[in-house]
Write a protein that holds these residues in place. Sequence first.
Motif: not given
Length: 450
Positions: A299-310
């Motif tokens: 999780y920490y490796r993949l979520s260096i950048m996080r985009i949440h689509v509302p």
Amino acid sequence: MRKKRLLLIEDDPVNRMAFQRLAGDESFPYEYAKARSIADGKRLLNSEGFDCVIADYRLGDGTAFDILELNLELPVIITTGAGSEQIAVQAMKAGAYDYLIKDHERNYLKVLQVTVEGSLKQKRTEERVKIQSERESGKAVIIGGDGGMAEILRLIELAASSSLPVLITGETGTGKNLVAKAIHYRSAARTEPFIGINCLSLPENLIEAELFGCEKGAFTGARTGRKGVFEMADRGTILLDEIGEMPLHLQGKLLSVIEDRKVRRLGGEIEKPFNVRITASTNVDIEKAVGNSFRKDLYYRLSIMRIHVPPLRERRQDIPALCHGLLKEMTGRKDASLPDAELKKLMEYDWPGNVRELKNILERAVLLQRGCELRPSELLAKMDGQVRGSQNALASRFPVDDDIMRLEEVEKKYIHLALQKLSGNRLKTAETLGISLNTLKRRLKDMGSI
């Protein structure tokens, strides 16, 4: 239909004659040309068209690496002398499709045709991926107003300017895949492949083979070796869709591959470096899954950048622009639009299926109301009546009385009901419920049913 053409670069006359005998068999489906040196091979490659090159490693004026350095848009198979495993490993790392170790009895020729067939099949797959990527590039357009999508667009541009992993979250149907494509086609790798793999729709053994590739005989049905998406998308982008559904033991292997930037095929011994931008998407509450069904380190490796689509209900102001863009794509008319009264009704609806549901409703309206003024809200009203009927039927199966059952209990009862109705056939039950067989097995295991 023209036959595929092979180029054999070989300076040993005995090996050339052995190949000629192989090619003289009626079952051999290829045309071929022969070259006795690197220079002769380059001359033929410049003047004639070929589909595959078979090159001896060491020739009088160079090695097969001189051919690999040409960066040909076709597979290269290298043949090496007995005991040249180290050279074979180097060749694979340099981009050769495969290698064959020569033996005095020339038994390697028995598998040469199968190897050529595998290389040409993979080449066709890569060409289809490239064509599909070119088509998708024109569709990777994010439509939205000044609300939640404005921040999404800012993050997309930020992600496109780097090569960091991106984790995209959001409900089903919000357009997470479109966000991943938009990142790719706005990046410096826009001309390279974009390949998505759904971690939910494939059985566990196929997910591993699709990701990492496999060698011949690695498992039942693996008749030839083939690349996985990490090799096929080299210099491009991978989307790991529904990453939250990936089995835990594969998550560990994926993490190792991401950190080492090297991939080893199933049944193989060679680790091949790759250069791939990784995006991942999920509709599960990933924070709740972390530490349970999802590894913290991954999780920490993949979520260096996080985009949440509302969800669409939280950005209703985007619905008019979405309707215009979708109708333009469906009808080919630049002036495609809906009456204001229709847009108002659509903006009042909650859209549990998000943008995907909106697109489906508009497609049905275009199909069913051809020649008339489009009124997708009428289809929504009909669908709402059907949903209420289904809810009443479900309520009769699971009466709530004074107590409301937990969602897990409803799911458990419904899965067992489906299994009972389908005579315990798990494969058919999974297909009917719209989930993979592995997902059904995991659900049953969690319920203590297996």
